[in-house]
Design a protein around this motif. Sequence first.
Motif, PDB file in Angstrom:
ATOM      1  N   THR A  76      48.834 -15.973 -32.518  1.00  0.00           N
ATOM      2  CA  THR A  76      48.689 -15.206 -31.279  1.00  0.00           C
ATOM      3  C   THR A  76      49.698 -14.066 -31.272  1.00  0.00           C
ATOM      4  OG1 THR A  76      50.285 -16.487 -30.002  1.00  0.00           O
ATOM      5  CG2 THR A  76      48.020 -17.303 -30.011  1.00  0.00           C
ATOM      6  N   THR A  77      49.610 -13.216 -30.270  1.00  0.00           N
ATOM      7  CA  THR A  77      50.565 -12.107 -30.138  1.00  0.00           C
ATOM      8  C   THR A  77      51.620 -12.409 -29.083  1.00  0.00           C
ATOM      9  OG1 THR A  77      49.109 -11.056 -28.544  1.00  0.00           O
ATOM     10  CG2 THR A  77      48.859 -10.404 -30.858  1.00  0.00           C
ATOM     11  N   ILE A  78      51.751 -13.676 -28.713  1.00  0.00           N
ATOM     12  CA  ILE A  78      52.738 -14.077 -27.706  1.00  0.00           C
ATOM     13  C   ILE A  78      54.142 -13.869 -28.264  1.00  0.00           C
ATOM     14  CG2 ILE A  78      53.596 -16.029 -26.366  1.00  0.00           C
ATOM     15  CD1 ILE A  78      50.807 -17.203 -26.425  1.00  0.00           C
ATOM     16  N   THR A  79      55.021 -13.305 -27.438  1.00  0.00           N
ATOM     17  CA  THR A  79      56.403 -13.075 -27.878  1.00  0.00           C
ATOM     18  C   THR A  79      57.195 -14.372 -27.840  1.00  0.00           C
ATOM     19  OG1 THR A  79      57.216 -12.613 -25.669  1.00  0.00           O
ATOM     20  CG2 THR A  79      56.320 -10.748 -26.916  1.00  0.00           C
ATOM     21  N   VAL A  80      58.351 -14.349 -28.478  1.00  0.00           N
ATOM     22  CA  VAL A  80      59.217 -15.528 -28.490  1.00  0.00           C
ATOM     23  C   VAL A  80      59.687 -15.854 -27.066  1.00  0.00           C
ATOM     24  CG1 VAL A  80      61.429 -16.447 -29.288  1.00  0.00           C
ATOM     25  CG2 VAL A  80      59.947 -15.223 -30.878  1.00  0.00           C
ATOM     26  N   GLN A  82      58.059 -15.315 -24.292  1.00  0.00           N
ATOM     27  CA  GLN A  82      56.940 -15.966 -23.607  1.00  0.00           C
ATOM     28  C   GLN A  82      56.766 -17.400 -24.092  1.00  0.00           C
ATOM     29  OE1 GLN A  82      54.079 -12.971 -24.721  1.00  0.00           O
ATOM     30  NE2 GLN A  82      53.963 -12.169 -22.623  1.00  0.00           N
ATOM     31  N   GLN A  83      56.959 -17.593 -25.377  1.00  0.00           N
ATOM     32  CA  GLN A  83      56.859 -18.952 -25.920  1.00  0.00           C
ATOM     33  C   GLN A  83      57.909 -19.866 -25.296  1.00  0.00           C
ATOM     34  OE1 GLN A  83      55.255 -20.564 -28.901  1.00  0.00           O
ATOM     35  NE2 GLN A  83      55.124 -18.900 -30.381  1.00  0.00           N
ATOM     36  N   LEU A  84      59.146 -19.352 -25.227  1.00  0.00           N
ATOM     37  CA  LEU A  84      60.208 -20.173 -24.641  1.00  0.00           C
ATOM     38  C   LEU A  84      59.934 -20.462 -23.169  1.00  0.00           C
ATOM     39  CD1 LEU A  84      63.375 -18.627 -26.321  1.00  0.00           C
ATOM     40  CD2 LEU A  84      62.248 -20.796 -26.844  1.00  0.00           C
ATOM     41  N   ALA A  85      59.350 -19.491 -22.467  1.00  0.00           N
ATOM     42  CA  ALA A  85      58.990 -19.704 -21.066  1.00  0.00           C
ATOM     43  C   ALA A  85      57.951 -20.812 -20.925  1.00  0.00           C
ATOM     44  CB  ALA A  85      58.470 -18.412 -20.448  1.00  0.00           C
ATOM     45  N   PHE A  86      57.186 -21.066 -21.968  1.00  0.00           N
ATOM     46  CA  PHE A  86      56.215 -22.152 -21.942  1.00  0.00           C
ATOM     47  C   PHE A  86      56.802 -23.456 -22.478  1.00  0.00           C
ATOM     48  CE2 PHE A  86      53.042 -24.710 -24.185  1.00  0.00           C
ATOM     49  CZ  PHE A  86      52.230 -25.036 -23.114  1.00  0.00           C
ATOM     50  N   TRP A  87      57.458 -23.401 -23.638  1.00  0.00           N
ATOM     51  CA  TRP A  87      57.871 -24.631 -24.327  1.00  0.00           C
ATOM     52  C   TRP A  87      59.075 -25.303 -23.692  1.00  0.00           C
ATOM     53  CZ3 TRP A  87      54.334 -26.949 -26.773  1.00  0.00           C
ATOM     54  CH2 TRP A  87      53.362 -26.251 -27.467  1.00  0.00           C
ATOM     55  N   ILE A  88      59.962 -24.565 -23.062  1.00  0.00           N
ATOM     56  CA  ILE A  88      61.118 -25.216 -22.426  1.00  0.00           C
ATOM     57  C   ILE A  88      60.662 -26.078 -21.240  1.00  0.00           C
ATOM     58  CG2 ILE A  88      63.241 -24.805 -21.119  1.00  0.00           C
ATOM     59  CD1 ILE A  88      63.852 -22.542 -23.107  1.00  0.00           C
ATOM     60  N   PRO A  89      59.832 -25.545 -20.322  1.00  0.00           N
ATOM     61  CA  PRO A  89      59.322 -26.447 -19.282  1.00  0.00           C
ATOM     62  C   PRO A  89      58.479 -27.580 -19.853  1.00  0.00           C
ATOM     63  CG  PRO A  89      59.023 -24.169 -18.625  1.00  0.00           C
ATOM     64  CD  PRO A  89      59.478 -24.149 -20.048  1.00  0.00           C
ATOM     65  N   PHE A  90      57.748 -27.305 -20.926  1.00  0.00           N
ATOM     66  CA  PHE A  90      56.980 -28.366 -21.565  1.00  0.00           C
ATOM     67  C   PHE A  90      57.902 -29.489 -22.033  1.00  0.00           C
ATOM     68  CE2 PHE A  90      55.522 -30.465 -25.394  1.00  0.00           C
ATOM     69  CZ  PHE A  90      54.272 -30.923 -25.020  1.00  0.00           C
ATOM     70  N   ALA A  91      59.022 -29.110 -22.666  1.00  0.00           N
ATOM     71  CA  ALA A  91      59.951 -30.111 -23.202  1.00  0.00           C
ATOM     72  C   ALA A  91      60.635 -30.908 -22.094  1.00  0.00           C
ATOM     73  CB  ALA A  91      60.995 -29.426 -24.083  1.00  0.00           C
ATOM     74  N   VAL A  92      60.613 -30.389 -20.864  1.00  0.00           N
ATOM     75  CA  VAL A  92      61.178 -31.124 -19.737  1.00  0.00           C
ATOM     76  C   VAL A  92      60.107 -31.999 -19.091  1.00  0.00           C
ATOM     77  CG1 VAL A  92      62.187 -30.869 -17.434  1.00  0.00           C
ATOM     78  CG2 VAL A  92      62.959 -29.405 -19.312  1.00  0.00           C
ATOM     79  N   LEU A  93      58.915 -31.453 -18.894  1.00  0.00           N
ATOM     80  CA  LEU A  93      57.875 -32.168 -18.149  1.00  0.00           C
ATOM     81  C   LEU A  93      57.116 -33.201 -18.986  1.00  0.00           C
ATOM     82  CD1 LEU A  93      56.406 -29.246 -16.020  1.00  0.00           C
ATOM     83  CD2 LEU A  93      57.943 -31.087 -15.294  1.00  0.00           C
ATOM     84  N   PHE A  94      56.856 -32.888 -20.250  1.00  0.00           N
ATOM     85  CA  PHE A  94      56.066 -33.814 -21.061  1.00  0.00           C
ATOM     86  C   PHE A  94      56.699 -35.201 -21.169  1.00  0.00           C
ATOM     87  CE2 PHE A  94      54.900 -35.837 -25.042  1.00  0.00           C
ATOM     88  CZ  PHE A  94      53.521 -35.913 -24.892  1.00  0.00           C
TER      89      PHE A  94
END
Length: 128
Positions: A76-80, A82-94
Motif C-alpha cells: 500500500t502507499t500508507i506512510t509509516v 499512518q501505520q503507527l496510528a493504526f498498529w499502536i492502538p491495535f497492539a493495545v486493544l487486541f
Amino acid sequence: MAARIFTLLSHGLWLRCPRCGIGRLYGKPFKMNEHCAHCRLKFEREQGYFIGAIYINYAATVAIAVPGFFVLDLFTTITVDQQLAFWIPFAVLFPLLFFHHSRSLWLVFDHFFNPEKQLFGLPPKKNG
Ligand SMILES: [Zn+2]
C-alpha cells in the motif's frame, strides 16, 4: 493425533472445557468459572497458572502486528506514521479482546501436554 489437536483447538476457540468440550469457561464476561460445569475439571490448577496465557496473547499480537505492518508497507502507499496510528492502538486493544481466547488456548496447550494432571479436578458429577 491431528484429530485430537483439531478437537482441542476447537474447544479452545469456542471457549469450552478442554477435556469435555461441553462446559463453558466463562459464565460472565469477566469471570472465568472455577470448574467445568459438566466434567468438573478445575480450570486454574494453581495460583499464577494463567501466566502462560500472557505469552499466548503476546505471541498472537506480535504474529498479527509485525507481518501486518510489513504487508501494508509493501503493498500500500500508507506512510509509516499512518501505520503507527493504526498498529499502536491495535497492539493495545487486541490483547484485551483476545484475553478470553488466550486463556482458553493456554488451557488447551496445557491439557494437550499434561492431560494426566486433569485428574486433580473435582470428581465428575453423579447422575441422578
Ligand atoms: Zn469439562
